[in-house]
Motif scaffolding. Structure first.
Motif, PDB file in Angstrom:
ATOM      1  N   SER A 119       0.812  -1.223   0.000  1.00  0.00           N
ATOM      2  CA  SER A 119       0.000   0.000   0.000  1.00  0.00           C
ATOM      3  C   SER A 119       0.843   1.270   0.000  1.00  0.00           C
ATOM      4  O   SER A 119       0.293   2.357   0.108  1.00  0.00           O
ATOM      5  N   LEU A 120       2.135   1.135  -0.161  1.00  0.00           N
ATOM      6  CA  LEU A 120       3.044   2.270   0.002  1.00  0.00           C
ATOM      7  C   LEU A 120       3.727   2.613  -1.313  1.00  0.00           C
ATOM      8  O   LEU A 120       4.123   1.733  -2.076  1.00  0.00           O
ATOM      9  N   ASP A 121       3.877   3.928  -1.544  1.00  0.00           N
ATOM     10  CA  ASP A 121       4.605   4.383  -2.736  1.00  0.00           C
ATOM     11  C   ASP A 121       6.067   4.671  -2.421  1.00  0.00           C
ATOM     12  O   ASP A 121       6.953   4.289  -3.181  1.00  0.00           O
ATOM     13  N   CYS A 122       6.298   5.369  -1.308  1.00  0.00           N
ATOM     14  CA  CYS A 122       7.663   5.763  -0.956  1.00  0.00           C
ATOM     15  C   CYS A 122       7.906   5.463   0.515  1.00  0.00           C
ATOM     16  O   CYS A 122       7.139   5.888   1.382  1.00  0.00           O
ATOM     17  N   PHE A 123       8.993   4.712   0.802  1.00  0.00           N
ATOM     18  CA  PHE A 123       9.348   4.372   2.175  1.00  0.00           C
ATOM     19  C   PHE A 123      10.673   5.032   2.521  1.00  0.00           C
ATOM     20  O   PHE A 123      11.675   4.854   1.815  1.00  0.00           O
ATOM     21  N   GLU A 124      10.661   5.804   3.642  1.00  0.00           N
ATOM     22  CA  GLU A 124      11.858   6.516   4.077  1.00  0.00           C
ATOM     23  C   GLU A 124      12.224   6.064   5.480  1.00  0.00           C
ATOM     24  O   GLU A 124      11.438   6.202   6.415  1.00  0.00           O
ATOM     25  N   LEU A 125      13.437   5.550   5.617  1.00  0.00           N
ATOM     26  CA  LEU A 125      13.940   5.071   6.895  1.00  0.00           C
ATOM     27  C   LEU A 125      14.977   6.060   7.408  1.00  0.00           C
ATOM     28  O   LEU A 125      15.931   6.412   6.705  1.00  0.00           O
ATOM     29  N   ARG A 126      14.806   6.500   8.674  1.00  0.00           N
ATOM     30  CA  ARG A 126      15.688   7.523   9.229  1.00  0.00           C
ATOM     31  C   ARG A 126      16.315   7.059  10.546  1.00  0.00           C
ATOM     32  O   ARG A 126      15.685   6.349  11.331  1.00  0.00           O
ATOM     33  N   ASP A 127      17.551   7.522  10.751  1.00  0.00           N
ATOM     34  CA  ASP A 127      18.231   7.418  12.051  1.00  0.00           C
ATOM     35  C   ASP A 127      18.317   5.975  12.538  1.00  0.00           C
ATOM     36  O   ASP A 127      18.092   5.676  13.717  1.00  0.00           O
ATOM     37  N   THR A 128      18.648   5.060  11.645  1.00  0.00           N
ATOM     38  CA  THR A 128      18.630   3.629  11.974  1.00  0.00           C
ATOM     39  C   THR A 128      20.015   3.021  11.837  1.00  0.00           C
ATOM     40  O   THR A 128      20.751   3.334  10.891  1.00  0.00           O
ATOM     41  N   ASN A 129      20.341   2.155  12.759  1.00  0.00           N
ATOM     42  CA  ASN A 129      21.568   1.369  12.705  1.00  0.00           C
ATOM     43  C   ASN A 129      21.222   0.002  12.144  1.00  0.00           C
ATOM     44  O   ASN A 129      20.601  -0.824  12.816  1.00  0.00           O
ATOM     45  N   LEU A 130      21.624  -0.271  10.919  1.00  0.00           N
ATOM     46  CA  LEU A 130      21.273  -1.524  10.234  1.00  0.00           C
ATOM     47  C   LEU A 130      22.371  -2.577  10.356  1.00  0.00           C
ATOM     48  O   LEU A 130      22.430  -3.507   9.543  1.00  0.00           O
ATOM     49  N   HIS A 131      23.238  -2.442  11.346  1.00  0.00           N
ATOM     50  CA  HIS A 131      24.325  -3.402  11.482  1.00  0.00           C
ATOM     51  C   HIS A 131      23.803  -4.830  11.620  1.00  0.00           C
ATOM     52  O   HIS A 131      24.428  -5.776  11.136  1.00  0.00           O
ATOM     53  N   THR A 132      22.648  -4.993  12.282  1.00  0.00           N
ATOM     54  CA  THR A 132      22.107  -6.337  12.537  1.00  0.00           C
ATOM     55  C   THR A 132      20.940  -6.684  11.618  1.00  0.00           C
ATOM     56  O   THR A 132      20.231  -7.654  11.876  1.00  0.00           O
ATOM     57  N   PHE A 133      20.745  -5.909  10.580  1.00  0.00           N
ATOM     58  CA  PHE A 133      19.578  -6.140   9.718  1.00  0.00           C
ATOM     59  C   PHE A 133      19.746  -7.428   8.917  1.00  0.00           C
ATOM     60  O   PHE A 133      20.798  -7.688   8.330  1.00  0.00           O
ATOM     61  N   HIS A 134      18.651  -8.199   8.904  1.00  0.00           N
ATOM     62  CA  HIS A 134      18.632  -9.420   8.100  1.00  0.00           C
ATOM     63  C   HIS A 134      17.288  -9.507   7.394  1.00  0.00           C
ATOM     64  O   HIS A 134      16.240  -9.403   8.025  1.00  0.00           O
ATOM     65  N   PHE A 135      17.353  -9.689   6.089  1.00  0.00           N
ATOM     66  CA  PHE A 135      16.128  -9.721   5.288  1.00  0.00           C
ATOM     67  C   PHE A 135      15.727 -11.160   5.031  1.00  0.00           C
ATOM     68  O   PHE A 135      16.531 -11.974   4.543  1.00  0.00           O
ATOM     69  N   SER A 136      14.462 -11.472   5.343  1.00  0.00           N
ATOM     70  CA  SER A 136      13.933 -12.811   5.126  1.00  0.00           C
ATOM     71  C   SER A 136      13.135 -12.839   3.835  1.00  0.00           C
ATOM     72  O   SER A 136      12.114 -12.158   3.697  1.00  0.00           O
ATOM     73  N   GLU A 137      13.620 -13.655   2.885  1.00  0.00           N
ATOM     74  CA  GLU A 137      12.930 -13.714   1.584  1.00  0.00           C
ATOM     75  C   GLU A 137      11.524 -14.257   1.714  1.00  0.00           C
ATOM     76  O   GLU A 137      10.593 -13.816   1.036  1.00  0.00           O
ATOM     77  N   ALA A 138      11.324 -15.180   2.662  1.00  0.00           N
ATOM     78  CA  ALA A 138      10.019 -15.840   2.777  1.00  0.00           C
ATOM     79  C   ALA A 138       8.925 -14.875   3.212  1.00  0.00           C
ATOM     80  O   ALA A 138       7.754 -15.045   2.857  1.00  0.00           O
ATOM     81  N   SER A 139       9.283 -13.829   3.917  1.00  0.00           N
ATOM     82  CA  SER A 139       8.271 -12.945   4.480  1.00  0.00           C
ATOM     83  C   SER A 139       7.611 -12.063   3.440  1.00  0.00           C
ATOM     84  O   SER A 139       6.535 -11.538   3.662  1.00  0.00           O
ATOM     85  N   ILE A 140       8.237 -11.904   2.300  1.00  0.00           N
ATOM     86  CA  ILE A 140       7.715 -10.927   1.356  1.00  0.00           C
ATOM     87  C   ILE A 140       7.643 -11.450  -0.072  1.00  0.00           C
ATOM     88  O   ILE A 140       7.103 -10.807  -0.949  1.00  0.00           O
ATOM     89  N   SER A 141       8.141 -12.641  -0.285  1.00  0.00           N
ATOM     90  CA  SER A 141       8.292 -13.125  -1.658  1.00  0.00           C
ATOM     91  C   SER A 141       6.970 -13.339  -2.369  1.00  0.00           C
ATOM     92  O   SER A 141       6.877 -13.169  -3.583  1.00  0.00           O
ATOM     93  N   GLU A 142       5.931 -13.706  -1.634  1.00  0.00           N
ATOM     94  CA  GLU A 142       4.673 -14.043  -2.288  1.00  0.00           C
ATOM     95  C   GLU A 142       3.695 -12.867  -2.360  1.00  0.00           C
ATOM     96  O   GLU A 142       2.562 -13.034  -2.782  1.00  0.00           O
TER      97      GLU A 142
END
Length: 861
Positions: free
Chosen positions: A300-323
Motif C-alpha cells: 500500500s506504500l509508494d515511498c518508504f523513508e527510513l531515518r536514524d537507523t543502525n542496520l548493522h544487525t539487519f537481516h532480510f527474510s525472503e520468505a516474508s515478502i516473496s509471495e
C-alpha cells in the motif's frame, strides 16, 4: 426576599456571565493573558468571555462545566465588603490583562495572527471568529481549556508546537469545525484523547511528534478524521508500542511520519488498515521490527523513508515478502548506518520488492571495507528494477582500507540515473563506467574530480548512452582539456561544469558532436570565445565576469547570463532563434523597443535587478507597452530606477518625470525666447528710466572709491577744475580763462581740452582732475545738461564732492535754466540749487565785474 448571601451570589453570577459563581478555592492554572487587536477581540466580560482571574490566574471549570455558587448550602461565605473589593480587583486586572494581550499578537487584516516566541504561558483571551490562522508556537503555554478557542469558529490553522502543554481539555477544539492544520508537536502531552478530534472533520494536517505519550491511546484517535492527509506521531524516547487499533479509520494518507526510535512492540497489521500511503517516514533505532512493518505496508506504500537507523544487525527474510505484490517505488535511507553484511541484505530487498525504481542514500555511513566477495552478493545478478540511484554525503570511516567495488559492478547494468553528491569521489574506475551500459544521467556534483581522474572515468566504451553529465563544483581547471576528455561520450548533449575555476576560455575547443546544453555558470570566466560549440541550444554563463556577448550561436534558444557586467543586451543578429533570455543583475541601464523587436522569437526576458536610467524615452516605452508583462517575467517589481536621483528606488512602472526633463529642447527654446524678451524689456526699461546712466554712475563711483577720500594738499595742482559744455567753450576760454588766469595773482584752471593727459581713459582724466583741483566749477546751461561728458563730471561730483559737504563745487548759471528741466537723477544738484547760492552770469556788462570778483572770492575760499 433575597438574603445577603443570595444577593452576593447573584452579583457574582452576573459578573461571570453564567448561572453560577466560582469559589475562592478553585484550582487555577497560571496565566498571563494577551489579547488580539480590537478587530479580533471581544470586550472584557465574565469568566465565560475569557476574563482573567486576579493575580494573573484564569477561570477554570469543574468537570461538569459549572462552578458551585457560594451559598449557605455548601457552607462557603465571604464578607460583602471583601467580596465587592474582590469583584473590582477582577475587573481592574481584566483590563490590564487585555492590554498585555494586545501586545502579544500581531494580526493582519486577513485574520492571520502571529504570536510565536512571545514567552506566553497561556492562550490569549478574547480571540474571535475573525481569526483564521493562529501561531502560538515556541512559547510557555501549559494548558488548553474548553473556552480558550471557542469563538474561533473560522480558524483553519493552529500552531501550538514547542510549548509546555501537558493538559488539553476534552472540548478544547470542539468549536473548530473548519480547522485544517493542527500542530501539537514537542509539548508534554502524556495521554492522547480521541475526543479532541471528534469535530475536526476537515482536518488535513496533524502533528503530534515529540510528546511524552507511550502509546496512541486506548481507542482509535483518528477515526473521526476522514480528510486527514498528513499525520506525524511518536517520539524519540517513550513511544514504544504500535497496536492494530491505532490507525483505524484512516484510508489514505499522503504522508505518515512515525518517530519510534525505541519501538518494542509492533502488532502485525497495525499499519495494514491504511489502504494507501504515499510517503511513510519511519524513525527506528534498531531494525528488529523493520521487516514486520515492511510486510504490512509493502502493498500500500509508494515511498518508504527510513531515518536514524543502525542496520548493522539487519537481516532480510525472503520468505516474508516473496509471495506478496508490492507497490513501493522509492526507498530512502537517511542517516542510516550500514556494514558490508547489512548492505548485502538491503540489496536483496531491492530484488524481492520488485516495484522499486528509485533508491536514495542521504547522509549515510558505511562501516565496512567493501569486501563483498565473501558474502552472498555473487548470487544477486542486478538491483531489481532500480533505475535511479542517489547518494548524498556518504561517509566511509575506513575509506583507505576500502576494497575496489568490482564485485558490485555487474549489479549496475540496468541503472539509468546515478547521483553521487558531496561524497569525496575523485575517480570513477573505467571498468565501472563500462558496466554502466544503461546510464543516461550522471551527477557527480561537489566532489573531487579533476582532468586527470576524468580521463580514466570517461575512457573508451564508458557510459555509452550517457546524455547528461553533471560535474558541478569539482576541481576542473582547463576547459579545453575537459572538452577533449569527453569526446568519447558520443551521445552526450547536456554538460554541467559550473562552479569550477576555469578563469579563462581558450580560442578553440573540441566537444562531443551532439552537445546542446552547456552550463558554465560561476566559473569566473571573463570573456567568451569561439571555444563554445556551435550546436548549443541552451547556454548558462551566469555569475561570471563577462562584460560583453558577441558570439554567433545560430541554434541557441535559451541564454542565461545573469549576474555579470553587461552594459547592453546582446546583438539579436548573433542569436536569430533565441526565445528565452535571462540577463538580470548586470549593469544594463536601458533597452529600447527596437532592441526587443529585433529578437523576433523572444518569448521570455528576465532583465530585472539592473541599474536603469529612467529617461523619458525608456519610461515612455516601458509604461506604454501593455503587453510588456507577458515577455518580462519579473516585471514590474524587479525593475527599479537608479537615476535621476529623485526617482531612485522607485519601480520603473511607477516613476514619473517632469515636463522639463522630458521636453528639454522645447524647454530650452522657451527659455531662450523668454531670455530674449527679458533682455528686450530690460533695454526698453533702461532707456525709459535711464538705467544705462545708473550703470555708468555706479562704475564711476566704484572707480572713485578706489581713490583716497581726499587728496593730500601737496597733490593739489589746480585752483579749479572747470566742467562745461563744448558749446559753451567760447565763454569759458575767452572770458573766464582771461579773467582768472591773467589776474594778479593768477588762478590756475584745469580745462579738459588743454590739461587732460592724452591716451588716458577719459573717466580717469575726469576723476584725477577733480581730485587734483581745489574747487570744481560747473558752468551750467542748457548745453551742459545735454552734454554726455558733463554728466560724468557732475556724476563724480555727486559721489565724491557733494557727499563730503566741503563746498568744493561752484555753480555758475550761464543762462536761466528751469529747475524742472534738470533730470531727476541729479537729485543733489537740484537740492543744492534750491538750498545754496549760485553765481549767475549777468547780461548787463556793468554787473559783470562784480561777478568776477565774487567768483575769485569763491575759488579762494
Amino acid at each position: 426576599m433575597v438574603s445577603k448571601p443570595q444577593a452576593a451570589s447573584t452579583a457574582q453570577a452576573t459578573l461571570w456571565g453564567r448561572g453560577s459563581a466560582e469559589p475562592a478555592d478553585t484550582a487555577f492554572e497560571p496565566r498571563h493573558p494577551k489579547s488580539a487587536p480590537k478587530s479580533l477581540t471581544q470586550g472584557s466580560s465574565a469568566c465565560a468571555n475569557g476574563l482573567p482571574h486576579p493575580g494573573g490566574a484564569r477561570c477554570s471549570s469543574y468537570p461538569r462545566g459549572d462552578l458551585t455558587p457560594p451559598t449557605q448550602s455548601n457552607h462557603w461565605t465571604m464578607p460583602r465588603a471583601l467580596w465587592t473589593a474582590w469583584v473590582w480587583a477582577v475587573i481592574i486586572l481584566s483590563t490590564e490583562g487585555a492590554s498585555d494581550q494586545a501586545s502579544s499578537l500581531s494580526c493582519d487584516p486577513t485574520g492571520v495572527c502571529d504570536g510565536h516566541s512571545r514567552s506566553l504561558n497561556s492562550i490569549p483571551s478574547g480571540l474571535t471568529a475573525g481569526v483564521k490562522s493562529l501561531d502560538l508556537s515556541n512559547n510557555e503555554i501549559t494548558y488548553v481549556g474548553n473556552r480558550d478557542l471557542q469563538r474561533c469558529v473560522n480558524l483553519k490553522t493552529l500552531r501550538l508546537g514547542a510549548n509546555e502543554i501537558h493538559t488539553v481539555e476534552e472540548d478544547s477544539f470542539f468549536h473548530l469545525r473548519n480547522l485544517e492544520y493542527l500542530d501539537l508537536s514537542y509539548n508534554r502531552l502524556s495521554n492522547l484523547s480521541s475526543s479532541w478530534f471528534r469535530s475536526l472533520y476537515v482536518l488535513k494536517f496533524l502533528n503530534l511528534l515529540g510528546n511524552l505519550y507511550k502509546t496512541l491511546g486506548e481507542t482509535s484517535l483518528f477515526s473521526h478524521l476522514p480528510n486527514l492527509r498528513t499525520l506525524k506521531v511518536g517520539n524519540s524516547n517513550s513511544f514504544t508500542e504500535i497496536h492494530e487499533k491505532d490507525f483505524t479509520g484512516l484510508t489514505f494518507l499522503e504522508e505518515l511520519e512515525i518517530s519510534a526510535q525505541n519501538l518494542q512492540i509492533y502488532v502485525p497489521k497495525s499499519l495494514k488498515s491504511i489502504q494507501n500511503i504515499s510517503h511513510l517516514i519511519l524513525h527506528l533505532k534498531q531494525p528488529i521490527l523493520l521487516v514486520d512493518i515492511l510486510v504490512d505496508i509493502v502493498s500500500s506504500l509508494d515511498c518508504f523513508e527510513l531515518r536514524d537507523t543502525n542496520l548493522h544487525t539487519f537481516h532480510f527474510s525472503e520468505a516474508s515478502i516473496s509471495e506478496m505484490s508490492t507497490s513501493v517505488k522509492k526507498l530512502i535511507f537517511r542517516n542510516v548506518q550500514f556494514t558490508d553484511e547489512s548492505f548485502v541484505e538491503v540489496v536483496k530487498l531491492f530484488n524481492y520488492v520488485s516495484g522499486i525504481l528509485e533508491v536514495e542514500f542521504d547522509d549515510c555511513t558505511h562501516d565496512g571495507i567493501g569486501d563483498f566477495r565473501a558474502l552472498s552478493l555473487d548470487r544477486i545478478r542486478h538491483l531489481g528494477n532500480v533505475e535511479t540511484l542517489t547518494i548524498r554525503k556518504l561517509h566511509i570511516p575506513q575509506f583507505f582500507l576500502f576494497h575496489d567495488l568490482s564485485s558490485i559492478y555487474p549489479l549496475t547494468g540496468r541503472v539509468k540515473r546515478v547521483t553521487i553528491e558531496n561524497s569525496k569521489v575523485f575517480l570513477v574506475p573505467c571498468l565501472l563506467s563500462q558496466h554502466l551500459k544503461s546510464l543516461e544521467y550522471l551527477d557527480l556534483s561537489e566532489n573531487l574530480m579533476s582532468e586527470e581522474t576524468l580521463k580514466n572515468s570517461a575512457c573508451k566504451d564508458a557510459w555509452p548512452f550517457l546524455q547528461t553529465l553533471v560535474l558541478r563544483q569539482n576541481r576542473l581547471k582547463s576547459l579545453e582539456k575537459t572538452g577533449e576528455l569527453l569526446l568519447t561520450l558520443e551521445n552526450l548533449n547536456n554538460l554541467d561544469i559550473s562552479k569550477n575555476n576555469f578563469l579563462s576560455m581558450p580560442e578553440t575547443c573540441q566537444w562531443p558532436g551532439k552537445m546542446k546544453q552547456l552550463n558554465l555558470s560561476s566559473t569566473r570566466i571573463h570573456s567568451l570565445t569561439q571555444c563554445l560549440p556551435q550546436t548549443l541550444e541552451i547556454l548558462d554563463v551566469s555569475n561570471n565576469n563577462l562584460d560583453s556577448f558577441s558570439l554567433i550561436l545560430p541554434q541557441l534558444k535559451e541564454l542565461y547570463i545573469s549576474r555579470n557586467k553587461l552594459k547592453t543586451l546582446p546583438d539579436a543578429s548573433f542569436l536569430p532563434v533565441l526565445s528565452v533570455m535571462r540577463i538580470s543583475r548586470n549593469i544594463i541601464n536601458t533597452f529600447s523597443k527596437e532592441q526587443l523587436d529585433s529578437f523576433q522569437q523572444l518569448k521570455t526576458l528576465e532583465a530585472g535587478g539592473n541599474n536603469f536610467i529612467c529617461s523619458c524615452d525608456f519610461l515612455s516605452f516601458t509604461q506604454g507597452q501593455q503587453a510588456l508583462g507577458r515577455v518580462l517575467v519579473d516585471w514590474p517589481d524587479d525593475y527599479r530606477c537608479d537615476s535621476p536621483s529623485h526617482v531612485r528606488g522607485q519601480r520603473v512602472q511607477d516613476a514619473r518625470l517632469s515636463l522639463s526633463e522630458c521636453h528639454r529642447a522645447a524647454v530650452v527654446s522657451a527659455a531662450c525666447c523668454a531670455l530674449f524678451l527679458l533682455l528686450l524689456l530690460t533695454g526698453v526699461l533702461c532707456h525709459r528710466f535711464h538705467g544705462l546712466w545708473y550703470m555708468k554712475m555706479m562704475w564711476a563711483w566704484l572707480q572713485a572709491k578706489r581713490k583716497p577720500r581726499k587728496a593730500p594738499r601737496r597733490d593739489i595742482c589746480y585752483d579749479a577744475f572747470v566742467s562745461y559744455s563744448e558749446r559753451d567753450s567760447y565763454w569759458v576760454e575767452n572770458l573766464m580763462v582771461q579773467e582768472l588766469e591773467h589776474f594778479n595773482p593768477p588762478f590756475k584752471l584745469c580745462l579738459h581740452k588743454r590739461d587732460f593727459i592724452p591716451g588716458k581713459w577719459i573717466i580717469d582724466n575726469i576723476i584725477d582732475s577733480i581730485e587734483k583741483s581745489h574747487k570744481t566749477i560747473f558752468v551750467l546751461s542748457e548745453n551742459f545738461v545735454k552734454s554726455e561728458w558733463c554728466k560724468y563730471e557732475l556724476d563724480f561730483s555727486h559721489f565724491r564732492l557733494f557727499d563730503e559737504n566741503n563746498d568744493a563745487a561752484i555753480l555758475i548759471l550761464l543762462e536761466p535754466i528751469d529747475k524742472k528741466a534738470i533730470p531727476q537723477r541729479f537729485c543733489k544738484l537740484r537740492k543744492i540749487m534750491n538750498t545754496k547760492t549760485y553765481l549767475e552770469w549777468p547780461v548787463d556788462e556793468t554787473q559783470q565785474e562784480g561777478f568776477w570778483l565774487n567768483l575769485r572770492a569763491a575759488i579762494r575760499s
